[in-house]
Structure formats: structure tokens, C-alpha cells
Design a protein around this motif. Structure first.
Motif, PDB file in Angstrom:
ATOM      1  N   UNK A   8       3.455   1.023  15.038  1.00 19.05           N
ATOM      2  CA  UNK A   8       2.534   0.507  16.057  1.00 19.05           C
ATOM      3  C   UNK A   8       2.904  -0.907  16.476  1.00 19.05           C
ATOM      4  N   UNK A   9       3.161  -1.780  15.501  1.00 21.33           N
ATOM      5  CA  UNK A   9       3.462  -3.167  15.873  1.00 21.33           C
ATOM      6  C   UNK A   9       4.838  -3.272  16.533  1.00 21.33           C
ATOM      7  N   UNK A  10       5.769  -2.378  16.189  1.00 25.34           N
ATOM      8  CA  UNK A  10       7.066  -2.360  16.878  1.00 25.34           C
ATOM      9  C   UNK A  10       6.889  -1.952  18.336  1.00 25.34           C
ATOM     10  N   UNK A  11       6.006  -0.971  18.566  1.00 24.47           N
ATOM     11  CA  UNK A  11       5.711  -0.563  19.938  1.00 24.47           C
ATOM     12  C   UNK A  11       5.099  -1.714  20.723  1.00 24.47           C
ATOM     13  N   UNK A  12       4.148  -2.422  20.091  1.00 25.19           N
ATOM     14  CA  UNK A  12       3.501  -3.549  20.771  1.00 25.19           C
ATOM     15  C   UNK A  12       4.532  -4.606  21.137  1.00 25.19           C
ATOM     16  N   UNK A  13       5.408  -4.932  20.193  1.00 26.10           N
ATOM     17  CA  UNK A  13       6.417  -5.960  20.454  1.00 26.10           C
ATOM     18  C   UNK A  13       7.374  -5.536  21.560  1.00 26.10           C
ATOM     19  N   UNK A  14       7.878  -4.301  21.495  1.00 17.21           N
ATOM     20  CA  UNK A  14       8.821  -3.826  22.512  1.00 17.21           C
ATOM     21  C   UNK A  14       8.156  -3.761  23.885  1.00 17.21           C
TER      22      UNK A  14
ATOM     23  N   UNK B 231       2.175  -9.871  12.685  1.00 18.31           N
ATOM     24  CA  UNK B 231       2.187 -10.224  11.263  1.00 18.31           C
ATOM     25  C   UNK B 231       0.769 -10.314  10.719  1.00 18.31           C
ATOM     26  N   UNK B 232      -0.147 -10.832  11.525  1.00 17.91           N
ATOM     27  CA  UNK B 232      -1.539 -10.901  11.088  1.00 17.91           C
ATOM     28  C   UNK B 232      -2.127  -9.506  10.910  1.00 17.91           C
ATOM     29  N   UNK B 233      -1.677  -8.557  11.726  1.00 17.27           N
ATOM     30  CA  UNK B 233      -2.183  -7.182  11.630  1.00 17.27           C
ATOM     31  C   UNK B 233      -1.608  -6.459  10.414  1.00 17.27           C
ATOM     32  N   UNK B 234      -0.283  -6.540  10.245  1.00 20.22           N
ATOM     33  CA  UNK B 234       0.381  -5.682   9.260  1.00 20.22           C
ATOM     34  C   UNK B 234       1.083  -6.431   8.144  1.00 20.22           C
ATOM     35  N   UNK B 235       1.100  -7.746   8.199  1.00 23.90           N
ATOM     36  CA  UNK B 235       1.889  -8.502   7.236  1.00 23.90           C
ATOM     37  C   UNK B 235       1.523  -8.260   5.791  1.00 23.90           C
ATOM     38  N   UNK B 236       0.243  -8.244   5.485  1.00 25.48           N
ATOM     39  CA  UNK B 236      -0.174  -8.084   4.091  1.00 25.48           C
ATOM     40  C   UNK B 236       0.132  -6.685   3.581  1.00 25.48           C
TER      41      UNK B 236
ATOM     42  N   UNK C 168       0.833  -1.198   0.000  1.00 24.24           N
ATOM     43  CA  UNK C 168       0.000   0.000   0.000  1.00 24.24           C
ATOM     44  C   UNK C 168       0.868   1.248   0.000  1.00 24.24           C
ATOM     45  N   UNK C 169       0.364   2.299   0.647  1.00 20.83           N
ATOM     46  CA  UNK C 169       1.124   3.531   0.727  1.00 20.83           C
ATOM     47  C   UNK C 169       2.251   3.429   1.742  1.00 20.83           C
ATOM     48  N   UNK C 170       3.309   4.194   1.503  1.00 21.40           N
ATOM     49  CA  UNK C 170       4.446   4.185   2.426  1.00 21.40           C
ATOM     50  C   UNK C 170       4.066   4.716   3.800  1.00 21.40           C
ATOM     51  N   UNK C 171       3.183   5.716   3.820  1.00 19.28           N
ATOM     52  CA  UNK C 171       2.753   6.282   5.095  1.00 19.28           C
ATOM     53  C   UNK C 171       1.993   5.269   5.939  1.00 19.28           C
ATOM     54  N   UNK C 172       1.107   4.515   5.285  1.00 22.62           N
ATOM     55  CA  UNK C 172       0.347   3.494   5.993  1.00 22.62           C
ATOM     56  C   UNK C 172       1.280   2.401   6.515  1.00 22.62           C
ATOM     57  N   UNK C 173       2.240   1.994   5.698  1.00 21.56           N
ATOM     58  CA  UNK C 173       3.189   0.960   6.105  1.00 21.56           C
ATOM     59  C   UNK C 173       4.035   1.433   7.291  1.00 21.56           C
ATOM     60  N   UNK C 174       4.475   2.700   7.241  1.00 23.49           N
ATOM     61  CA  UNK C 174       5.277   3.248   8.333  1.00 23.49           C
ATOM     62  C   UNK C 174       4.482   3.272   9.632  1.00 23.49           C
ATOM     63  N   UNK C 175       3.231   3.706   9.548  1.00 21.87           N
ATOM     64  CA  UNK C 175       2.398   3.784  10.753  1.00 21.87           C
ATOM     65  C   UNK C 175       2.165   2.396  11.353  1.00 21.87           C
ATOM     66  N   UNK C 176       1.877   1.424  10.494  1.00 25.05           N
ATOM     67  CA  UNK C 176       1.655   0.067  10.995  1.00 25.05           C
ATOM     68  C   UNK C 176       2.921  -0.507  11.613  1.00 25.05           C
ATOM     69  N   UNK C 177       4.070  -0.288  10.963  1.00 25.21           N
ATOM     70  CA  UNK C 177       5.327  -0.796  11.506  1.00 25.21           C
ATOM     71  C   UNK C 177       5.652  -0.135  12.848  1.00 25.21           C
TER      72      UNK C 177
END
Length: 204
Positions: free
Chosen positions: A145-151, A180-185, A134-143
Motif C-alpha cells: 500500500x505505501x509503495x503504491x502511495x509513493x509511486x 514511515x509513520x503508517x508502516x514503520x513500526x 508483526x506477521x509477514x502478511x501484514x507487513x507485505x500488505x502495508x509495504x
């Protein structure tokens, strides 16, 4: 205490300290397993026209993280990622002087896994490459958020003495699978052929 009875005496000895070389070796092996397993699944998924699916990719990475933490966590802490190593050091749960050695082991293990995958699956096409669909902005935001969740999960279960240490591997592995289920695709983890075509066009 009743008269004539002695308090119980424990004869168990504390385990010997783990040497730095053994810790670094465990960190190298753990990172190698994680990178190899997660990327190999993505490559196989692309070569088999998406047969693994997003659920399979998520399960593969989550299981790899869980297995590595349960098998090497008691030796090296199973950081598996420079960001985790730096976070543990910043929270005073890991000595700063060992940070460069751990990061070097993680980077070297990642390179070894990459060359092993290339030798086994060449040509790998785009399997394992996390190109946003998708868009780079959407990918950045998802990454982000999921990085925050993991940390958050990693630091919560690994640095708080009230947490059940044996369950850390399950918690972190499940978090990786959830992310991965949230942001993988969207961020490219599924790597289906049609998705790679869309991603290549959007990047031009």
C-alpha cells in the motif's frame, strides 16, 4: 498593439543540456545521501535506546528525500530508486537506454553508503534492518500500500506538466514521512531494541 511599440524581446538563453555523466553523478550522490541519512538515523535510534523515535526516523528520511530532490532533481531527476527509474521509462519520461546506468549508480551508491555506515557505527547491531515486528502478511500488505502511495505521488508530481515542479521535493518527502509513520513500526523501520527481539523470535 499600439503603433510604434515593439513586442518585448527575451534575451534569456535556455540552459545547456546536462551530460549523462553529470546526471549519473548527481544520481549517485543523491542516492548516497538518502541511504546514508535514513539508515544512520535508524542505527543511532537503536544505539540510543530509541531516542530518535518513529517520528524522528520518518522526519529524517522525508527530509533527506526532499533535500536530495531539491538539490539534484533539476540535474538527474532524482530517481533514487530503480523502481522510479523503470516507472519513468515505462511512462516515456526517461530513455530506456539510460536505465541500466542509473540503476548501476543507485546500487553502487547504496553499497558505498552501507560500507560507510559500517565503518562509522560498527557494530551496527540491527539498526536499519527492516525486519517485520508483526506477521509477514501484514507487513507485505502495508509495504504494498505505501509503495503504491509513493509511486502514485512521484509519478503525479513529476510527470504531469500541470504540477508545480518546485513542490515535487516537498510532496515526495512528505509522502515518505507519511509512509514511515503508517508502516514503520510494523515493518521494522523504528528498530527499537525490544522490537528487534520480537522480530528475531517471530522469524524462527
Amino acid at each position: 498593439m499600439e503603433e510604434g511599440r515593439l513586442p518585448p524581446v527575451s534575451c534569456s538563453l535556455s540552459p545547456p543540456p546536462v551530460s549523462l555523466a553529470r546526471k549519473v553523478g548527481a544520481e549517485f550522490i543523491g542516492t548516497l545521501i538518502l541511504i546514508f541519512a535514513g539508515t544512520a538515523t535508524a542505527i543511532v535510534n537503536q544505539k540510543t535506546q530509541g531516542s530518535e523515535t518513529l517520528i524522528g526516523l520518518a522526519a529524517s528520511s522525508g527530509l533527506a528525500v526532499m533535500i536530495v530532490i531539491l538539490s539534484t532533481g533539476h540535474i538527474s531527476g532524482a530517481h533514487l530508486n530503480p523502481s522510479i527509474t523503470i516507472a519513468f521509462a515505462a511512462l516515456k519520461h526517461f530513455p530506456w537506454k539510460h536505465v541500466p546506468v542509473y540503476i548501476a549508480a543507485q546500487v553502487l551508491a547504496s553499497l558505498c553508503a552501507a560500507f560507510a555506515l559500517k565503518g562509522l557505527f560498527d557494530p551496527v547491531m540491527g539498526g536499519g534492518v527492516t525486519v517485520p515486528s508483526g506477521g509477514n502478511g501484514q507487513a507485505f500488505a502495508l509495504e504494498f500500500i505505501i509503495s503504491f502511495i509513493l509511486m502514485f505521488v512521484v509519478t503525479a508530481v513529476a510527470t504531469d506538466t500541470r504540477a508545480v515542479g518546485e513542490l515535487a521535493g516537498i510532496a515526495v518527502g512528505a509522502t515518505v514521512m507519511l509512509n514511515i509513520l503508517i508502516a514503520g513500526e510494523t515493518t521494522g523501520s523504528i528498530n527499537e531494541p525490544s522490537q528487534n527481539i520480537r522480530a528475531s523470535h517471530s522469524s524462527k
